[in-house]
Write an enzyme that holds these catalytic residues in place. Structure first.
Site, PDB file in Angstrom:
ATOM      1  N   ASP A   1      37.149 -88.921 -11.668  1.00 40.02           N
ATOM      2  CA  ASP A   1      36.395 -90.154 -11.678  1.00 40.02           C
ATOM      3  C   ASP A   1      35.379 -90.020 -12.813  1.00 40.02           C
ATOM      4  O   ASP A   1      35.161 -88.931 -13.323  1.00 40.02           O
ATOM      5  CB  ASP A   1      35.702 -90.262 -10.319  1.00 40.02           C
ATOM      6  CG  ASP A   1      34.801 -91.457 -10.255  1.00 40.02           C
ATOM      7  OD1 ASP A   1      35.204 -92.502 -10.779  1.00 40.02           O
ATOM      8  OD2 ASP A   1      33.709 -91.347  -9.688  1.00 40.02           O
ATOM      9  N   LYS A   2      34.800 -91.137 -13.220  1.00 43.39           N
ATOM     10  CA  LYS A   2      33.831 -91.024 -14.295  1.00 43.39           C
ATOM     11  C   LYS A   2      32.397 -91.025 -13.773  1.00 43.39           C
ATOM     12  O   LYS A   2      31.688 -90.033 -13.865  1.00 43.39           O
ATOM     13  CB  LYS A   2      34.014 -92.150 -15.305  1.00 43.39           C
ATOM     14  CG  LYS A   2      33.111 -92.013 -16.499  1.00 43.39           C
ATOM     15  CD  LYS A   2      33.025 -93.285 -17.286  1.00 43.39           C
ATOM     16  CE  LYS A   2      32.202 -94.345 -16.621  1.00 43.39           C
ATOM     17  NZ  LYS A   2      30.784 -94.058 -16.548  1.00 43.39           N
TER      18      LYS A   2
ATOM     19  N   THR B   1      38.847 -94.490 -13.811  1.00 48.53           N
ATOM     20  CA  THR B   1      37.540 -95.034 -13.484  1.00 48.53           C
ATOM     21  C   THR B   1      37.624 -96.521 -13.203  1.00 48.53           C
ATOM     22  O   THR B   1      38.497 -97.211 -13.707  1.00 48.53           O
ATOM     23  CB  THR B   1      36.533 -94.762 -14.619  1.00 48.53           C
ATOM     24  OG1 THR B   1      35.336 -95.444 -14.320  1.00 48.53           O
ATOM     25  CG2 THR B   1      37.065 -95.222 -15.948  1.00 48.53           C
TER      26      THR B   1
ATOM     27  N   ARG C   1      39.185 -99.629 -15.118  1.00 46.80           N
ATOM     28  CA  ARG C   1      39.292-100.799 -14.257  1.00 46.80           C
ATOM     29  C   ARG C   1      40.352-100.595 -13.183  1.00 46.80           C
ATOM     30  O   ARG C   1      41.121-101.500 -12.873  1.00 46.80           O
ATOM     31  CB  ARG C   1      39.650-102.041 -15.086  1.00 46.80           C
ATOM     32  CG  ARG C   1      38.476-102.671 -15.733  1.00 46.80           C
ATOM     33  CD  ARG C   1      37.703-103.480 -14.738  1.00 46.80           C
ATOM     34  NE  ARG C   1      36.335-103.646 -15.187  1.00 46.80           N
ATOM     35  CZ  ARG C   1      35.351-103.997 -14.363  1.00 46.80           C
ATOM     36  NH1 ARG C   1      35.582-104.202 -13.100  1.00 46.80           N
ATOM     37  NH2 ARG C   1      34.138-104.128 -14.803  1.00 46.80           N
TER      38      ARG C   1
ATOM     39  N   LYS D   1      44.241 -95.570  -8.205  1.00 44.66           N
ATOM     40  CA  LYS D   1      43.952 -94.169  -8.481  1.00 44.66           C
ATOM     41  C   LYS D   1      44.923 -93.292  -7.711  1.00 44.66           C
ATOM     42  O   LYS D   1      45.505 -92.355  -8.246  1.00 44.66           O
ATOM     43  CB  LYS D   1      42.522 -93.839  -8.043  1.00 44.66           C
ATOM     44  CG  LYS D   1      41.451 -94.424  -8.928  1.00 44.66           C
ATOM     45  CD  LYS D   1      40.091 -93.884  -8.543  1.00 44.66           C
ATOM     46  CE  LYS D   1      39.012 -94.462  -9.435  1.00 44.66           C
ATOM     47  NZ  LYS D   1      37.688 -93.904  -9.179  1.00 44.66           N
TER      48      LYS D   1
ATOM     49  N   ARG E   1      25.604 -94.112 -26.841  1.00 45.94           N
ATOM     50  CA  ARG E   1      26.048 -95.499 -26.905  1.00 45.94           C
ATOM     51  C   ARG E   1      25.090 -96.236 -27.816  1.00 45.94           C
ATOM     52  O   ARG E   1      23.881 -96.212 -27.598  1.00 45.94           O
ATOM     53  CB  ARG E   1      25.933 -96.167 -25.550  1.00 45.94           C
ATOM     54  CG  ARG E   1      26.841 -95.642 -24.517  1.00 45.94           C
ATOM     55  CD  ARG E   1      26.570 -96.475 -23.308  1.00 45.94           C
ATOM     56  NE  ARG E   1      27.350 -96.022 -22.192  1.00 45.94           N
ATOM     57  CZ  ARG E   1      27.564 -96.772 -21.143  1.00 45.94           C
ATOM     58  NH1 ARG E   1      27.035 -97.976 -21.070  1.00 45.94           N
ATOM     59  NH2 ARG E   1      28.272 -96.318 -20.161  1.00 45.94           N
TER      60      ARG E   1
END
Lengths: 1201, 239
Positions: A397-398, A679, A797, A803, A599
């Site tokens: 997972d992120k 994610t 998404r 998942k 970012r």
């Protein structure tokens, strides 16, 4: 605890077609027998424990097998061994397993209780009453308060915020921590107080329980009116109420019917691949056993016919036996009994004990203990340890796993100057150390004390009045959609829709440009201590295509200015060409920031002429009221005004990764583990994080991005990606070109292997809606091939179910061990599906941890878990199994050889006590000690040479081949063990001429040499000697002799003469030199070939671990060679990440004043007037998005379950 | 002097079990519960003492050895029938039932069917070698490991001309045949043997040690050769 639970899986109940729920009418709802809000994950209670648990245990083939043996032993005609040789180990095994199951279930009961007993306020008979979660029923109206978990799936009725708005955090569900808005339908949003709510008697008719988190369709019937309900009106269990004082909701789905629980999937009992292999091998051994039984039975029949028939004068047949054939039949079963030790029952217990030991090592590992959170690593499942050493795919997972989900304003570039680097005295960039003092913001009473910035020069620039810097922060304080809340004077709270924006506004706040409050038409900013109110003329909202947002404000001086922030790729094109030089410098800075994985956002402004603005505003008004093509017209207008802007600078926000994430990923990659990130976040965010944790690098040949919306598009995109990979590898001329024809004719599986051999680094990024197509039955193989050919795969998404589907896909087609790691409830299904599930015990609740097999608090511990604990576990387990099979074959096969010399009568070679105790006392502890403590190389070396992990993935240490080698060694030993004493004893007498070749002396000799041989062998196998190993090995030998002498002592014989027949044997036999000469010879001959073989193997074909050991031994430190861990690269492509977790529509929300507290809103009438319109547009946008390019659209597609 | 039996499966499972150690310890036990079937009782209900297949099949030939001093006069070689069994067997494992005399101790029981005389008459000359503690009986009851075995029958009494063992010369065995072997296709032999520090002569052990020693030394040389050769190669690669 949970009564009258109607489970959807219950075949007795008809599947629910639609759900009818009436508010405040328990009796009415009762008749549908909906599930209550009580959840139960435990399996037993006190009464059912024993029968159910025993039933489950006897479903294990091994246990049933031993029960069967036990029954066989009770038949006197075939009982070749006493019954206690089987029952003692069997009872031991059953007890240990039962105790373990009971403990596990106890903890499940506890956690169930904890969740079920949470308090919530339920409206009963017109008053609010405290109720436990489990007593909440479908149809109840419950009140939720701020920061409380939602108890069940609710239909939002009303809230403290105007217009029935309410904010929730869905982290437990999908891992996204940005807030989401839910709104009650207008008719119910007025039901603010309890008396009105108590009279509410609407009826909801909706879809049956399902696992689609983002879809809900239903209708509310109230006062003869029909109202459509959508997911926008629902609060799902697992969400948390945020920034909303209170809200009321109607329970629609409860307990197991809630979407959260529906998504969590069934708990499957996980088995390791070694387990499966072991079961296969046990079956083989069983087949082997039957074969031996048959051979010996035939032997028996022939013998009884030829010899036994004549021998009947001395030994008549049993009364029941009337023919040699029948005797052979009985002897078959007798041999099954005595040869059963080839499948020792203690194998399973020992395996469990070893795994338990390894689990405790994980629990006790101080290097996996997180001091900040005070959480140690925890092995929640004790049966999977060795599989940790075989992992090939990691699904991560992120949010919360790779990242901390904290955004930090880290650097900025203002007018060509970069701030934010810490410089040392010489002006060089310094690494951030413990001693570096952060900038002191104490002068600013409104500053956020949690904000840290290390470059004091920026503050100086602000204080010196640098106009560019001022303008920069002014922009940050104006151009956003953050809401402020000032509870007490100076105590500001920002409600940011995305953490990025929060970070930017907070930065401006600390640098004395404090955003204080806003109304739909104004923004008040405390600029350097002076309150300035800007008139907010327009918000040009963010969306996915624009990738920027702007505000147009009129300053108190009357100047109209447009402030814009957005992604660099978009914004740099829209600057005024005059500032070419500044552009270049800023671009350099941007590159630098991006290289560090930050970012970036570019900020710009533009002055607008009054007249121009009027005209533009006029057009805007017309466009926004247009009935057709409204979106397009607005977009064109926005485009028009956001041109020729002046560059102010750029910001760099750090999406703070967890500690050591890039290093961990690098090492795991070196260990040949493939990492896939799954994610729920947006593509941009995911890609950005992919870069910052070095999964994606700019060295990569290409990053394929699949975003197709239809099956064909996705297929095409995947095909193109594959073609490109094939092309490039062909052009590289590594032999593929000549195989072109071959490739085209190759089957899918061959193709995979070709693709996997491709040189060059590729990465695949796939969107949720494309993934839905890619996971369909006819395309999943194509997808998998493509994905597996890539070095890194990122799926964004994705829904929790997807998942799990991805994990399932890899599990299905790749014979590889998968590991899923995550921290949120949205990862639960994936964690449960993967071979190994790891939960990060972070901030996002404990669902993931509860579902996981291992849990710890930092992603970086994964490295230690796999490379150290997993590797060792695997190694130990393999060594253990090899040795175990060896020792039991050596032990048991002697009976087989003896069969040829005792008329196949199933006479045992050994004393029955020796047979009982051999596996559970004499040889169990040394091998357990090895299985628990052994290590080939130290932990430092394990981490240093990730390549050492590979044997586990390739399953080299224990496979069928290794098994046969062990078996062969065991059989070889058994042959020598029998025939050497046989040769010696044929003619031997004692030194006083009396008998030596009697059965009992032979038994003692063989047993003693067997114990010595297997002890020497374990000594050879042990690679890491601890005091415990010594103690157990020497102890076992000592115990053997002690028990031997005790069993053969006079005292026991006097008491039970018929049981202890070997009286006096030990002292008589072991006093003889011949016996010792025999034992020594047997030992040497059994061990020497093993030593020779090992030496040759080490000499001719050393494994990497051998080399490392050797290196360790001679203390040569050749670290550099194997260590190719790169330091974090500096060069990087620019990746702009404006408001990644941002949603469109907030601008409008603000402008309409919809989300402002009524009290703080002067223009309440205005809000009421325009209220319907903004919701309409919001809805329209949502509707349009689902078919267009909005990221949320993919989720609306029907999912394949 | 040993007797040697071939093809006699003393190690057969049912044979091995067919005894009652409690009975042989002189205890008054109900042998119905033991594994002595079918040698437990006579049809009239009299229990067998000692019961079981092992006891029943006891070797009962009697062997005498005569030494020819000259071609016509033969003297019987003095042989010992005591001290041939293990001390622990004689003193711990086997005990006669207690009574004022041995025959009364065995009252109410009867001899095994194949026996010619009851247990209390196994050695009428020596009270301490009679009944269950008769050496021949004890040795027989210690079942052999393999179907071909030899049991000690008598030891030479080192007296007179036999003080240094059996002198060279002519000997004759006088054997009373009681024990049939042809029915089970067996053979019986008489073996005369001497002993050393490590027991009786044992050719196998010697050969096995020699052979395995030789093989290990040889293997050692080969491995050393391989190792040295390979080390050279390694250094070559490193350069």
């Amino acid at each position: 605890m949970c009564r009258a639970r109607r489970s959807p899986a219950d075949p007795g109940s008809v599947a629910e077609e639609e759900r009818r729920v009436k508010a405040n009418a328990r009796e009415y709802n009762e008749k549908f027998q909906y599930a209550s809000n009580c959840i139960q994950t435990s399996k037993y209670n006190i009464i059912t424990f024993l029968p159910v648990n025993l039933f489950e245990q006897f479903q294990e083939v091994a246990n049933t097998y031993f029960l069967f043996l036990l029954i066989l032993q009770l038949i006197p005609q075939i009982s070749s061994l006493s019954w206690f040789t089987t029952i003692v180990p069997l009872v031991l095994v059953l007890t240990i397993t039962a105790v373990k199951d009971a403990t596990d279930d106890y903890f499940r009961h506890k956690s169930d209780n904890q969740v079920n007993n949470r308090q919530s306020q339920v409206l009963i008979n017109g008053t609010l009453q405290q109720e436990q979660w489990m007593n909440v029923r479908v149809g109840d109206i419950i009140k939720l308060e701020n920061n409380h978990f939602v108890a069940a799936d609710l239909l939002l009725l009303s809230s403290s915020e105007p217009h029935g708005l309410c904010y929730i955090e869905t982290a437990e569900l999908d891992g996204e921590t940005n807030m989401k808005v839910r709104q009650a339908i207008p008719v119910t949003s007025e039901l603010g107080d309890i008396s009105k709510l108590a009279q509410f008697d609407g009826e909801v008719i909706c879809e049956p329980p399902n696992n689609k988190l983002d879809k809900f369709s239903g209708t509310l019937y109230w006062k003869e009116n029909k109202y459509q309900l959508s997911n926008q009106n629902m609060l799902l269990r697992g969400c948390m109420l945020r920034n909303t004082e209170w809200c009321f909701g109607l329970v629609v789905f409860a307990g197991p019917d809630t979407k959260l629980m529906q998504n969590s999937g069934r708990t499957k009992f996980k088995r390791t691949s070694i387990d499966r292999l072991m079961n296969t091998l046990v079956l083989w051994i069983f087949g082997f056993l039957v074969c031996m039984g048959v051979i010996l039975a035939i032997g028996n029949a022939i013998w009884e016919h030829e010899v036994g028939a004549c021998f009947q004068i001395y030994l008549p047949w049993d009364t029941a036996v009337d023919s040699a054939f029948f005797s052979g039949f009985l002897s078959f079963w007798s041999y099954i009994i005595i040869l059963n030790t080839v499948v020792p029952i203690s194998l399973y217990v020992s395996v469990e004990v070893i795994r338990l030991g390894h689990s405790y090592f994980i629990n006790w590992d101080k290097k996996m203990y997180c001091a900040q959170r005070q959480t140690p690593a925890e092995a929640r499942t004790t049966t999977l340890n060795e599989e940790l050493g075989q992992v090939e795919y990691i699904f991560s997972d992120k949010t919360g796993t790779l990242t901390q989900n904290i955004m930090i304003f880290s650097k900025c570039s203002i007018n060509g100057r970069s701030y934010g680097d810490v410089l040392d005295l010489l002006g060089h960039k310094a690494e951030l150390g413990e001693r570096t003092e952060p900038v002191d913001f104490s002068f600013n009473s409104l500053a956020d004390p949690r904000f840290r910035f290390w470059d004091a020069s920026l503050l100086q620039a602000v204080q010196l009045g640098n106009p560019h810097v001022h303008e920069f922060f002014r922009l940050l304080s104006l151009c956003h959609t953050v809401m402020s809340e000032e509870r007490n004077e100076g105590e500001l709270y920002y409600k940011a829709q995305s953490p990025d924006e929060g970070a930017l506004v907070t930065a401006a706040r600390n640098f004395s440009f404090v955003f204080r409050s806003r109304t739909p038409k104004t923004i008040t900013v405390q600029e350097l201590g002076r309150a300035v109110t800007y008139q907010l003329l327009a918000i040009l909202d963010f969306n996915n295509v624009r990738k920027r947002m702007s505000v147009i404000v009129r300053s108190p001086e009357g100047r109209i200015r447009l402030y814009c922030k957005g992604a660099d790729t978009i914004l740099l094109e829209r600057l005024h060409p005059a500032h070419h030089e500044l552009l270049n410098v800023t671009t350099d800075h941007l590159n630098e920031y991006a290289g560090e994985g930050l970012r970036t956002l570019v900020l710009a402004y533009k002055d607008l002429e009054d007249g121009y603005y009027e005209e533009w505003a006029d057009q805007l008004l017309r466009a926004s009221t247009a009935s057709e093509g409204r979106e397009d017209r607005l977009a064109r207008l926005y485009e028009e005004v956001e041109r020729d802007m002046t560059l102010l600078g750029a910001t760099a926000i750090e999406d703070k990764l967890q500690q050591g994430v890039p290093e961990t990923i690098a090492i795991l990659t070196l260990a040949n583990i493939k990492i896939w990130v799954l994610t729920g976040d947006k593509q941009e965010t995911a890609v950005n994080i992919g870069y910052s944790c070095k999964m994606l690098t700019d060295d990569m040949t290409e990053v394929f991005i699949v975003t197709g919306h239809t099956v064909l598009e996705v297929r095409e995109e995947l095909r193109k990606a594959r073609e490109k990979m094939m092309d490039s590898s062909r052009s590289m001329g590594n032999g593929f070109s000549c195989q072109e024809k071959l490739i085209s004719s190759m089957s899918a599986s061959r193709l995979t292997s070709v693709l996997e051999a491709i040189a060059g680094e590729y990465a695949l990024v796939i969107n949720g809606h494309s993934l839905a197509h890619a996971l369909e039955a006819d395309m999943e193989l194509e997808f998998l091939e493509t994905a597996c050919a890539c070095k890194a795969v990122i799926c964004c998404r994705v829904t929790p179910l997807q998942k799990a589907q991805v994990v399932e896909l890899v599990k299905k087609y790749k014979k590889a061990v998968t590991l899923a790691i995550g921290d949120g409830a949205n990862d639960v299904s994936m964690i449960k599906t993967a071979h190994i599930g790891v939960g990060i015990s972070g901030q996002e609740g404990i669902q993931a941890v509860l579902a996981s097999d291992y849990s710890f608090s930092q992603f970086k511990f994964l490295q230690r878990l796999l490379l150290v604990h997993g590797r060792w576990s695997y190694l130990r387990m393999c060594k253990f199994l090899c040795y175990f099979f060896y020792k039991n074959f050596a032990f048991t096969m002697v009976h087989f050889w003896f069969g040829f010399f005792c008329g196949f009568s199933a006479q045992t070679v050994y004393d029955q006590y020796f047979i009982t105790l051999y596996n559970i006392v004499y040889t169990s502890l040394p091998v357990l000690a090895m299985g628990v403590f052994d290590q080939d190389v130290t932990e430092q070396r394990s981490m240093e040479y990730p390549k050492l992990y590979e044997p586990g993935q390739l399953n080299l240490l224990f496979n069928k081949r290794e098994f046969f080698i062990c078996i062969a060694q065991g059989i070889y030993t058994s042959v020598l063990m029998f025939f050497i004493p046989y040769g010696v004893f044929a003619d031997a007498t004692r030194d006083d001429g009396t008998q030596l070749a009697d059965y009992q002396s032979f038994a003692v000799t063989v047993a003693t040499s067997l114990v010595i041989v297997v002890s020497v062998q374990i000594g050879l196998d042990t690679g890491f000697w601890t005091a415990i190993n010594h103690f157990f090995i020497w102890g076992s030998l000592a115990v053997y002799f002690a028990i031997l002498f005790a069993m053969h002592s006079d005292g026991l014989f006097q008491m039970f003469p018929n049981q202890f027949r070997f009286v006096g044997n030990a002292q008589n036999t072991l006093a003889q030199p011949t016996v010792w000469l025999t034992i020594i010879l047997t030992t040497v001959v059994c061990i020497m070939p093993v030593v020779a073989f090992r030496f040759l193997k080490l000499d001719l074909k050393p494994e990497l671990s051998d080399t490392v050991r050797y290196t360790q031994l001679v203390r040569k430190k050749q670290r550099a060679q194997h260590r190719c861990m790169r330091r974090v690269g500096r060069a990087g492509s620019r990746r702009s990440g404006y408001a990644f977790s941002h949603q469109e529509g907030f601008g409008e929300l603000i402008m309409s004043g919809k989300n402002m507290q009524l009290s703080s809103l002067a223009l309440s009438s205005f809000a009421a007037r325009s209220s319907s319109s903004w919701i309409e547009t919001l809805r329209k946008k949502k509707g349009g998005d689902s078919t267009a390019s909005s990221p949320s659209g993919g989720a609306d597609k029907p999912l394949k379950v | 002097m040993y007797y040697r039996l071939q093809n006699f499966y003393q190690n057969h499972r049912r044979y091995v079990l067919s005894r009652s150690d409690a009975q042989l310890l002189g205890q008054d036990v109900n042998i119905q519960n033991s594994n002595c079937e079918p040698f437990t009782t006579y049809p009239n209900g009299t229990p067998v003492a000692p019961c079981g297949a092992i006891a029943n099949s006891m070797f009962n030939d009697s062997i005498q050895l005569f030494y020819y001093l000259n071609s016509s006069t033969a003297i019987e070689v003095p042989l010992l029938k005591n001290g041939n069994s293990w001390w622990s067997d004689k003193n711990v494992k086997f005990r006669n039932p207690t009574s004022y005399n041995l025959s009364s101790a065995f009252a109410g029981t009867t001899r095994p069917p194949y026996w010619q005389k009851p247990a209390y008459l196994l050695d009428e000359e020596d009270e301490r070698n009679n009944g269950y503690i008769n050496d021949d009986f004890i040795i027989w009851m210690r079942v052999s490991a393999f179907p071909t075995f030899r049991n000690l029958y008598r030891r030479l009494s080192h007296t007179n001309q036999f003080a240094d063992g059996l002198p060279a010369g002519n000997y004759t065995f006088h054997i009373t045949y009681n024990f049939p072997v042809t029915k089970f296709k067996g053979q019986k032999q008489v073996v005369l043997s001497t002993i050393t520090w490590s027991g009786g002569s044992n050719l196998f052990l010697g050969i096995a040690y020699t052979v395995s020693g030789a093989v290990i030394v040889l293997a050692g040389f080969i491995i050393t050769a391989i190792h040295l050769k390979l080390r050279k190669k390694k250094t070559y690669f490193q350069r």
